[in-house]
Design a protein around this motif. Structure first.
Motif, PDB file in Angstrom:
ATOM      1  N   GLU A  96      79.863  75.788  12.602  1.00 23.33           N
ATOM      2  CA  GLU A  96      79.064  76.688  13.445  1.00 23.33           C
ATOM      3  C   GLU A  96      78.053  75.939  14.313  1.00 23.33           C
ATOM      4  O   GLU A  96      76.946  76.417  14.545  1.00 23.33           O
ATOM      5  CB  GLU A  96      78.347  77.742  12.596  1.00 23.33           C
ATOM      6  CG  GLU A  96      79.279  78.708  11.893  1.00 23.33           C
ATOM      7  CD  GLU A  96      80.117  79.562  12.849  1.00 23.33           C
ATOM      8  OE1 GLU A  96      79.681  79.808  13.985  1.00 23.33           O
ATOM      9  OE2 GLU A  96      81.214  79.973  12.442  1.00 23.33           O
ATOM     10  N   CYS A  97      78.445  74.762  14.811  1.00 27.04           N
ATOM     11  CA  CYS A  97      77.546  73.971  15.653  1.00 27.04           C
ATOM     12  C   CYS A  97      77.699  74.402  17.107  1.00 27.04           C
ATOM     13  O   CYS A  97      78.774  74.281  17.690  1.00 27.04           O
ATOM     14  CB  CYS A  97      77.839  72.487  15.493  1.00 27.04           C
ATOM     15  SG  CYS A  97      77.427  71.890  13.845  1.00 27.04           S
ATOM     16  N   ASP A  98      76.615  74.897  17.676  1.00 23.06           N
ATOM     17  CA  ASP A  98      76.633  75.408  19.046  1.00 23.06           C
ATOM     18  C   ASP A  98      76.164  74.387  20.073  1.00 23.06           C
ATOM     19  O   ASP A  98      76.037  74.705  21.244  1.00 23.06           O
ATOM     20  CB  ASP A  98      75.746  76.654  19.141  1.00 23.06           C
ATOM     21  CG  ASP A  98      76.274  77.790  18.282  1.00 23.06           C
ATOM     22  OD1 ASP A  98      77.504  77.886  18.117  1.00 23.06           O
ATOM     23  OD2 ASP A  98      75.454  78.565  17.775  1.00 23.06           O
ATOM     24  N   HIS A  99      75.886  73.164  19.642  1.00 24.44           N
ATOM     25  CA  HIS A  99      75.368  72.143  20.548  1.00 24.44           C
ATOM     26  C   HIS A  99      76.457  71.221  21.089  1.00 24.44           C
ATOM     27  O   HIS A  99      76.166  70.204  21.692  1.00 24.44           O
ATOM     28  CB  HIS A  99      74.297  71.309  19.832  1.00 24.44           C
ATOM     29  CG  HIS A  99      74.847  70.440  18.745  1.00 24.44           C
ATOM     30  ND1 HIS A  99      75.335  70.950  17.567  1.00 24.44           N
ATOM     31  CD2 HIS A  99      74.979  69.108  18.671  1.00 24.44           C
ATOM     32  CE1 HIS A  99      75.764  69.950  16.814  1.00 24.44           C
ATOM     33  NE2 HIS A  99      75.549  68.823  17.456  1.00 24.44           N
ATOM     34  N   GLU A 102      82.309  72.376  24.676  1.00 24.33           N
ATOM     35  CA  GLU A 102      83.715  72.604  24.324  1.00 24.33           C
ATOM     36  C   GLU A 102      84.696  71.884  25.248  1.00 24.33           C
ATOM     37  O   GLU A 102      85.809  71.583  24.846  1.00 24.33           O
ATOM     38  CB  GLU A 102      84.022  74.107  24.304  1.00 24.33           C
ATOM     39  CG  GLU A 102      83.286  74.873  23.248  1.00 24.33           C
ATOM     40  CD  GLU A 102      83.594  74.426  21.813  1.00 24.33           C
ATOM     41  OE1 GLU A 102      84.645  73.797  21.560  1.00 24.33           O
ATOM     42  OE2 GLU A 102      82.757  74.700  20.944  1.00 24.33           O
ATOM     43  N   GLY A 115      73.968  75.604  12.957  1.00 26.73           N
ATOM     44  CA  GLY A 115      75.105  74.999  12.280  1.00 26.73           C
ATOM     45  C   GLY A 115      74.690  73.752  11.524  1.00 26.73           C
ATOM     46  O   GLY A 115      73.524  73.363  11.538  1.00 26.73           O
ATOM     47  N   LYS A 143      83.568  78.628  12.894  1.00 25.94           N
ATOM     48  CA  LYS A 143      83.994  77.617  13.874  1.00 25.94           C
ATOM     49  C   LYS A 143      83.682  76.227  13.334  1.00 25.94           C
ATOM     50  O   LYS A 143      82.597  75.976  12.827  1.00 25.94           O
ATOM     51  CB  LYS A 143      83.265  77.857  15.192  1.00 25.94           C
ATOM     52  CG  LYS A 143      83.634  76.893  16.289  1.00 25.94           C
ATOM     53  CD  LYS A 143      83.067  77.312  17.632  1.00 25.94           C
ATOM     54  CE  LYS A 143      81.594  77.055  17.736  1.00 25.94           C
ATOM     55  NZ  LYS A 143      81.052  77.255  19.076  1.00 25.94           N
ATOM     56  N   TYR A 160      87.210  72.861  19.011  1.00 22.09           N
ATOM     57  CA  TYR A 160      86.917  73.616  17.796  1.00 22.09           C
ATOM     58  C   TYR A 160      88.173  74.233  17.204  1.00 22.09           C
ATOM     59  O   TYR A 160      89.166  74.472  17.889  1.00 22.09           O
ATOM     60  CB  TYR A 160      85.862  74.695  18.054  1.00 22.09           C
ATOM     61  CG  TYR A 160      86.384  75.915  18.774  1.00 22.09           C
ATOM     62  CD1 TYR A 160      86.886  76.994  18.064  1.00 22.09           C
ATOM     63  CD2 TYR A 160      86.364  75.985  20.154  1.00 22.09           C
ATOM     64  CE1 TYR A 160      87.369  78.117  18.713  1.00 22.09           C
ATOM     65  CE2 TYR A 160      86.843  77.102  20.821  1.00 22.09           C
ATOM     66  CZ  TYR A 160      87.343  78.166  20.086  1.00 22.09           C
ATOM     67  OH  TYR A 160      87.825  79.264  20.745  1.00 22.09           O
ATOM     68  N   ASN A 162      88.858  77.631  14.807  1.00 23.19           N
ATOM     69  CA  ASN A 162      88.224  78.846  14.322  1.00 23.19           C
ATOM     70  C   ASN A 162      89.081  79.421  13.194  1.00 23.19           C
ATOM     71  O   ASN A 162      90.285  79.556  13.334  1.00 23.19           O
ATOM     72  CB  ASN A 162      88.115  79.861  15.463  1.00 23.19           C
ATOM     73  CG  ASN A 162      87.434  81.125  15.005  1.00 23.19           C
ATOM     74  OD1 ASN A 162      86.287  81.095  14.612  1.00 23.19           O
ATOM     75  ND2 ASN A 162      88.165  82.227  15.031  1.00 23.19           N
TER      76      ASN A 162
END
Length: 176
Positions: A96-99, A102, A115, A143, A160, A162
């Protein structure tokens, strides 16, 4: 940023030049193949994005005694597995890392936001594949990104994967 390795692009451009040049003698197909193989074999450098096609096995979140974890009955345990990366010294799995960008696999500098990254030793396997056991993950979409350390340097983060964690069983990546 382009995810195609620079040395592979150089090899392709050199072959295009050779083929299109009216004054050059066209090399034998075996020579072209050797040039492409040399470029592609060295393209798995530490800085590239690792291939990550994971699978997840989900179980109920239980103590080693077999009892459900009290107060966490709604959580599950996921075992995330992936293929070995040749030359890997260590892995890191980010949940769950949003940094992570993609499209490039680069970090945006903010650090994990919502995350966490988990170190995974190369020798840690489940059923012969590298894996990470993640107790207490929430139900629903989870994710993951993977990166690998080779030659003492970390790769970019993978694209990623999922996993829709709903119930016990084994399943692969789910498109959102």
């Amino acid at each position: 940023s382009n995810s195609t390795p620079r040395n592979l692009l150089d090899a392709i451009n050199a072959i295009r030049f050779i083929v299109s040049s009216p004054t050059m003698v066209f090399p034998r197909p075996a020579s072209l193949l050797a040039a492409l193989l040399a470029a592609s074999s060295s393209s798995a450098a530490a800085g590239d994005r690792p291939p990550f096609v994971g699978t997840a096995r989900v179980k109920q979140h239980r103590h080693r005694t077999g009892d459900l974890v009290e107060g966490e009955e709604h959580l599950l345990k996921a075992i995330i597995k992936w293929d070995h990366v040749p030359g890997a010294e260590e892995y890191e799995l980010c949940h769950e890392c949003d940094h992570i960008d993609e499209t490039t696999g680069e970090e945006d500098g903010a650090g994990p936001v919502g995350g966490e990254a988990y170190p995974v030793e190369v020798g840690h396997t489940c059923g012969g594949l590298p894996c990470n056991v993640m107790p207490g993950i929430p139900q629903g979409h989870n994710k993951f990104h993977l990166r690998v350390k080779k030659g003492g340097e970390w790769s970019l983060w993978s694209e990623y994967q999922n996993f829709d964690v709903k119930e016990s069983g084994t399943f692969g990546h789910t498109e959102l």
